[in-house]
Scaffold this motif. Structure first.
Motif, PDB file in Angstrom:
ATOM      1  N   GLN A 112     -17.606  -3.361  69.435  1.00  0.00           N
ATOM      2  CA  GLN A 112     -18.319  -3.821  70.619  1.00  0.00           C
ATOM      3  C   GLN A 112     -18.060  -5.301  70.816  1.00  0.00           C
ATOM      4  O   GLN A 112     -17.711  -6.011  69.885  1.00  0.00           O
ATOM      5  N   CYS A 113     -18.218  -5.722  72.040  1.00  0.00           N
ATOM      6  CA  CYS A 113     -18.043  -7.133  72.376  1.00  0.00           C
ATOM      7  C   CYS A 113     -19.087  -7.947  71.611  1.00  0.00           C
ATOM      8  O   CYS A 113     -20.260  -7.587  71.611  1.00  0.00           O
ATOM      9  N   VAL A 169     -20.301 -10.730  72.383  1.00  0.00           N
ATOM     10  CA  VAL A 169     -21.123 -11.516  73.305  1.00  0.00           C
ATOM     11  C   VAL A 169     -22.131 -10.625  74.036  1.00  0.00           C
ATOM     12  O   VAL A 169     -23.332 -10.811  73.932  1.00  0.00           O
ATOM     13  N   CYS A 170     -21.640  -9.623  74.786  1.00  0.00           N
ATOM     14  CA  CYS A 170     -22.531  -8.778  75.587  1.00  0.00           C
ATOM     15  C   CYS A 170     -22.887  -7.464  74.899  1.00  0.00           C
ATOM     16  O   CYS A 170     -23.706  -6.708  75.405  1.00  0.00           O
ATOM     17  N   LEU A 171     -22.246  -7.181  73.759  1.00  0.00           N
ATOM     18  CA  LEU A 171     -22.489  -5.994  72.941  1.00  0.00           C
ATOM     19  C   LEU A 171     -22.079  -4.691  73.614  1.00  0.00           C
ATOM     20  O   LEU A 171     -22.525  -3.618  73.232  1.00  0.00           O
ATOM     21  N   LYS A 172     -21.225  -4.765  74.612  1.00  0.00           N
ATOM     22  CA  LYS A 172     -20.712  -3.566  75.273  1.00  0.00           C
ATOM     23  C   LYS A 172     -19.731  -2.875  74.335  1.00  0.00           C
ATOM     24  O   LYS A 172     -18.887  -3.510  73.706  1.00  0.00           O
ATOM     25  N   CYS A 206     -13.286  -8.688  76.110  1.00  0.00           N
ATOM     26  CA  CYS A 206     -14.369  -8.412  77.057  1.00  0.00           C
ATOM     27  C   CYS A 206     -14.988  -9.695  77.609  1.00  0.00           C
ATOM     28  O   CYS A 206     -14.918  -9.941  78.805  1.00  0.00           O
ATOM     29  N   CYS A 207     -15.580 -10.511  76.785  1.00  0.00           N
ATOM     30  CA  CYS A 207     -16.222 -11.751  77.251  1.00  0.00           C
ATOM     31  C   CYS A 207     -15.540 -13.012  76.724  1.00  0.00           C
ATOM     32  O   CYS A 207     -15.696 -14.084  77.316  1.00  0.00           O
TER      33      CYS A 207
END
Length: 140
Positions: A87-88, A90-93, A104-105
């Protein structure tokens, strides 16, 4: 003076009329509770809550696959990134790979290049925690 026939007729008329409450329904409504899962109706709220208790689902920490048994979830991705989540940071996606997660971020990071994000992804895939991998490659 009224005779008893008056009361008999009045009671019979009221009984047949629309204003007579049905037995057990003096308040105008019947309260019941529906099970949230199957919709079955219960008179008692606790019966409705315990009708279909929720099932526990276990997820793999890496790929998020769902399992009914905890051991199956723990054995899903053994040794993959030493438990680092896909997962990212930063945003945890969720992501399909560590490179996608890093891109991602972190692509908006002012001093990190595409090569730096690749180095972060490689480090995390070898088991380096996200914070350490990012700190080590912040100027690449």
């Amino acid at each position: 003076m009224q005779n008893s026939d008056f009361f008999t007729r009045l009671i019979l008329q009221n009984h047949l009329g629309p204003n007579m409450a049905t037995p057990g329904n003096a308040g105008g409504s019947i309260e019941s509770y529906a099970c949230a899962a199957c919709g079955e109706e219960h008179i008692d709220q606790e019966d409705a809550k315990s009708c279909c208790p929720p099932s526990v689902i276990f997820k793999c920490r890496v790929c998020r696959s769902r399992y009914e048994e905890e051991d199956d979830a723990e054995d899903c991705c053994p040794g993959v990134a030493n438990g680092q989540a896909l997962q990212c940071p930063v945003c945890l996606k969720g992501a399909d790979s560590f490179l996608v997660a890093a891109d991602c971020c972190l692509h908006t990071h002012p001093t990190m290049t595409a090569y730096g994000r690749q180095l972060v992804a490689e480090a995390v895939s070898r088991g380096t925690p996200w914070p350490e991998a990012v700190a080590a490659n912040i100027n690449h």
